[in-house]
Write a protein that holds these residues in place. Structure first.
Motif, PDB file in Angstrom:
ATOM      1  N   ARG A  82       0.798  -0.927   0.069  1.00 55.91           N
ATOM      2  CA  ARG A  82       0.006  -0.026  -0.133  1.00 55.91           C
ATOM      3  C   ARG A  82       0.809   1.271   0.020  1.00 55.91           C
ATOM      4  NH1 ARG A  82      -5.294  -0.576   1.366  1.00 55.91           N
ATOM      5  NH2 ARG A  82      -5.272   1.263   0.119  1.00 55.91           N
ATOM      6  N   SER A  83       2.358   1.135   0.360  1.00 47.16           N
ATOM      7  CA  SER A  83       3.123   2.483   0.326  1.00 47.16           C
ATOM      8  C   SER A  83       3.105   2.816  -1.151  1.00 47.16           C
ATOM      9  CB  SER A  83       4.449   1.984   0.786  1.00 47.16           C
ATOM     10  OG  SER A  83       4.353   1.463   2.185  1.00 47.16           O
ATOM     11  N   ALA A  84       3.562   4.061  -1.345  1.00 46.47           N
ATOM     12  CA  ALA A  84       3.764   4.850  -2.441  1.00 46.47           C
ATOM     13  C   ALA A  84       5.153   4.293  -3.243  1.00 46.47           C
ATOM     14  CB  ALA A  84       3.505   6.191  -2.651  1.00 46.47           C
ATOM     15  N   ILE A  85       5.333   3.598  -4.093  1.00 45.43           N
ATOM     16  CA  ILE A  85       6.658   3.389  -4.569  1.00 45.43           C
ATOM     17  C   ILE A  85       6.741   3.863  -6.070  1.00 45.43           C
ATOM     18  CG2 ILE A  85       6.734   1.140  -2.878  1.00 45.43           C
ATOM     19  CD1 ILE A  85       5.692  -0.325  -5.176  1.00 45.43           C
ATOM     20  N   PRO A 102      -2.320   0.716  -4.463  1.00 43.23           N
ATOM     21  CA  PRO A 102      -1.950   1.996  -3.896  1.00 43.23           C
ATOM     22  C   PRO A 102      -3.046   2.588  -2.945  1.00 43.23           C
ATOM     23  CG  PRO A 102      -1.600   2.028  -6.093  1.00 43.23           C
ATOM     24  CD  PRO A 102      -2.226   0.719  -5.730  1.00 43.23           C
ATOM     25  N   GLU A 103      -2.795   3.371  -2.069  1.00 42.22           N
ATOM     26  CA  GLU A 103      -3.846   3.586  -1.037  1.00 42.22           C
ATOM     27  C   GLU A 103      -4.562   4.806  -1.573  1.00 42.22           C
ATOM     28  OE1 GLU A 103      -3.970   6.788   0.599  1.00 42.22           O
ATOM     29  OE2 GLU A 103      -2.010   7.587   0.383  1.00 42.22           O
ATOM     30  N   CYS A 104      -5.822   4.848  -1.394  1.00 45.82           N
ATOM     31  CA  CYS A 104      -6.616   6.043  -2.022  1.00 45.82           C
ATOM     32  C   CYS A 104      -7.617   6.668  -0.732  1.00 45.82           C
ATOM     33  CB  CYS A 104      -7.477   5.291  -3.198  1.00 45.82           C
ATOM     34  SG  CYS A 104      -6.446   4.675  -4.412  1.00 45.82           S
ATOM     35  N   TYR A 105      -7.010   6.699   0.345  1.00 49.01           N
ATOM     36  CA  TYR A 105      -7.869   6.991   1.381  1.00 49.01           C
ATOM     37  C   TYR A 105      -7.821   8.550   1.627  1.00 49.01           C
ATOM     38  CZ  TYR A 105      -7.663   2.080   3.093  1.00 49.01           C
ATOM     39  OH  TYR A 105      -7.989   0.787   3.342  1.00 49.01           O
ATOM     40  N   GLY A 106      -7.230   9.320   0.688  1.00 46.79           N
ATOM     41  CA  GLY A 106      -7.437  10.965   1.201  1.00 46.79           C
ATOM     42  C   GLY A 106      -8.770  11.248   0.622  1.00 46.79           C
ATOM     43  N   CYS A 146      -9.581  -2.619 -10.136  1.00 49.35           N
ATOM     44  CA  CYS A 146      -9.136  -2.212 -11.271  1.00 49.35           C
ATOM     45  C   CYS A 146      -7.704  -3.203 -11.424  1.00 49.35           C
ATOM     46  CB  CYS A 146      -8.868  -0.842 -11.378  1.00 49.35           C
ATOM     47  SG  CYS A 146      -7.885  -0.382 -12.851  1.00 49.35           S
ATOM     48  N   PHE A 147      -7.686  -3.978 -12.384  1.00 51.48           N
ATOM     49  CA  PHE A 147      -6.556  -4.866 -12.461  1.00 51.48           C
ATOM     50  C   PHE A 147      -5.725  -4.216 -13.583  1.00 51.48           C
ATOM     51  CE2 PHE A 147     -10.210  -7.651 -11.157  1.00 51.48           C
ATOM     52  CZ  PHE A 147      -9.945  -7.943 -10.176  1.00 51.48           C
ATOM     53  N   VAL A 148      -4.290  -4.275 -13.166  1.00 52.62           N
ATOM     54  CA  VAL A 148      -3.264  -3.732 -13.835  1.00 52.62           C
ATOM     55  C   VAL A 148      -1.994  -4.573 -13.819  1.00 52.62           C
ATOM     56  CG1 VAL A 148      -4.284  -1.303 -14.358  1.00 52.62           C
ATOM     57  CG2 VAL A 148      -2.762  -1.729 -12.389  1.00 52.62           C
ATOM     58  N   GLU A 154       1.955   0.865  -9.861  1.00 53.73           N
ATOM     59  CA  GLU A 154       3.064   1.937  -9.173  1.00 53.73           C
ATOM     60  C   GLU A 154       2.911   3.348  -9.563  1.00 53.73           C
ATOM     61  OE1 GLU A 154       6.361  -1.486  -8.531  1.00 53.73           O
ATOM     62  OE2 GLU A 154       6.531  -0.313 -10.619  1.00 53.73           O
ATOM     63  N   LEU A 155       2.751   3.698 -10.935  1.00 58.48           N
ATOM     64  CA  LEU A 155       2.604   4.892 -11.642  1.00 58.48           C
ATOM     65  C   LEU A 155       1.177   5.781 -10.996  1.00 58.48           C
ATOM     66  CD1 LEU A 155       3.871   7.158 -13.145  1.00 58.48           C
ATOM     67  CD2 LEU A 155       3.232   6.223 -15.126  1.00 58.48           C
ATOM     68  N   SER A 156       0.201   4.821 -10.984  1.00 57.95           N
ATOM     69  CA  SER A 156      -1.094   5.388 -10.647  1.00 57.95           C
ATOM     70  C   SER A 156      -1.246   6.204  -9.373  1.00 57.95           C
ATOM     71  CB  SER A 156      -2.179   4.063 -10.598  1.00 57.95           C
ATOM     72  OG  SER A 156      -2.200   3.353  -9.652  1.00 57.95           O
ATOM     73  N   LYS A 157      -0.484   5.728  -8.325  1.00 59.97           N
ATOM     74  CA  LYS A 157      -0.387   6.529  -6.951  1.00 59.97           C
ATOM     75  C   LYS A 157      -0.038   7.997  -7.520  1.00 59.97           C
ATOM     76  CE  LYS A 157      -0.413   7.776  -2.997  1.00 59.97           C
ATOM     77  NZ  LYS A 157      -1.664   8.508  -2.280  1.00 59.97           N
ATOM     78  N   TYR A 158       1.188   8.063  -8.140  1.00 61.27           N
ATOM     79  CA  TYR A 158       1.842   9.408  -8.578  1.00 61.27           C
ATOM     80  C   TYR A 158       1.003  10.326  -9.457  1.00 61.27           C
ATOM     81  CZ  TYR A 158       5.922   7.539  -6.169  1.00 61.27           C
ATOM     82  OH  TYR A 158       6.825   7.034  -5.132  1.00 61.27           O
ATOM     83  N   MET A 159       0.297   9.537 -10.186  1.00 63.82           N
ATOM     84  CA  MET A 159      -0.742  10.238 -10.961  1.00 63.82           C
ATOM     85  C   MET A 159      -1.935  10.835 -10.245  1.00 63.82           C
ATOM     86  SD  MET A 159      -2.601   9.146 -14.289  1.00 63.82           S
ATOM     87  CE  MET A 159      -3.805  10.088 -15.463  1.00 63.82           C
TER      88      MET A 159
END
Length: 190
Positions: A82-85, A102-106, A146-148, A154-159
């Protein structure tokens, strides 16, 4: 189901809230004395969530030392990071049983108290199936996946982080304009 939660910060607490009702949860966090027993990593778990810090280094890169330290030590059927990597981390870990979620709790367009979806990234369908099985212990049929692959997850969290920063900047600009004209920003944004 036995579940290990590695990292007991904000995300670790959310994971505990989501999964504790129907699962046996064990917490490991090397920064909190009461949860710092590294022997816990050797026990077998159906799943392990990894929510350890990945802070920025002085040079601006992501510090993944804790990921590379803890993930190989975990004895679990599936390890859900779940960490941003950064992109390429899972390729370097080279472990088939890793899923990036990726966490999406914000405060985002996707979440109220708990999000109603999860992004699962893995290069192995069997590993994704194992992660889905874990989530099905606490989620109903309305929950979306959503399966990727690893890199996309990894990139989706930064996006998402960049998208949220863009929205904040946009709103701040309009708040300044509204103030200049004596307009209530709260009324403007509704």
């Amino acid at each position: 189901m036995n579940i290990l939660v590695c990292g007991y910060g904000n995300i670790g607490h959310h994971i505990e809230e989501e999964f504790k009702s129907k699962n046996n949860l064990i917490i490991f966090d090397k920064y909190k004395e009461e949860y710092s027993n590294e022997e816990l990593l050797k026990d077998y778990y159906n799943a392990a969530f990894v929510a350890v810090p990945t802070e920025m280094r002085e040079d601006g890169s992501v510090n993944t030392d804790e990921i590379f330290d803890i993930v190989p030590k975990i004895n679990a059927k599936v390890i859900i990071i779940r960490s941003a990597i950064p992109v390429g981390t899972c390729d370097k870990l080279a472990l088939k049983n890793v899923v990036v979620a990726p966490e999406c709790y914000g405060t985002t367009q996707h979440s109220l108290d708990m999000p109603d979806f999860a992004v699962f990234g893995s290069n192995y369908q069997e590993t994704i199936d194992d992660a889905v099985e874990v989530y099905q212990t606490v989620k109903n049929a309305a929950f979306k996946f959503c399966f990727v692959d690893w890199k996309t997850a990894e990139l989706s969290k930064y996006m998402e982080n960049c998208w949220l920063a863009l929205k904040v900047t946009f709103c701040n600009e309009f708040a300044s304009i509204a103030e200049k004209y004596g307009i209530s920003y709260n009324n403007l944004r509704t």
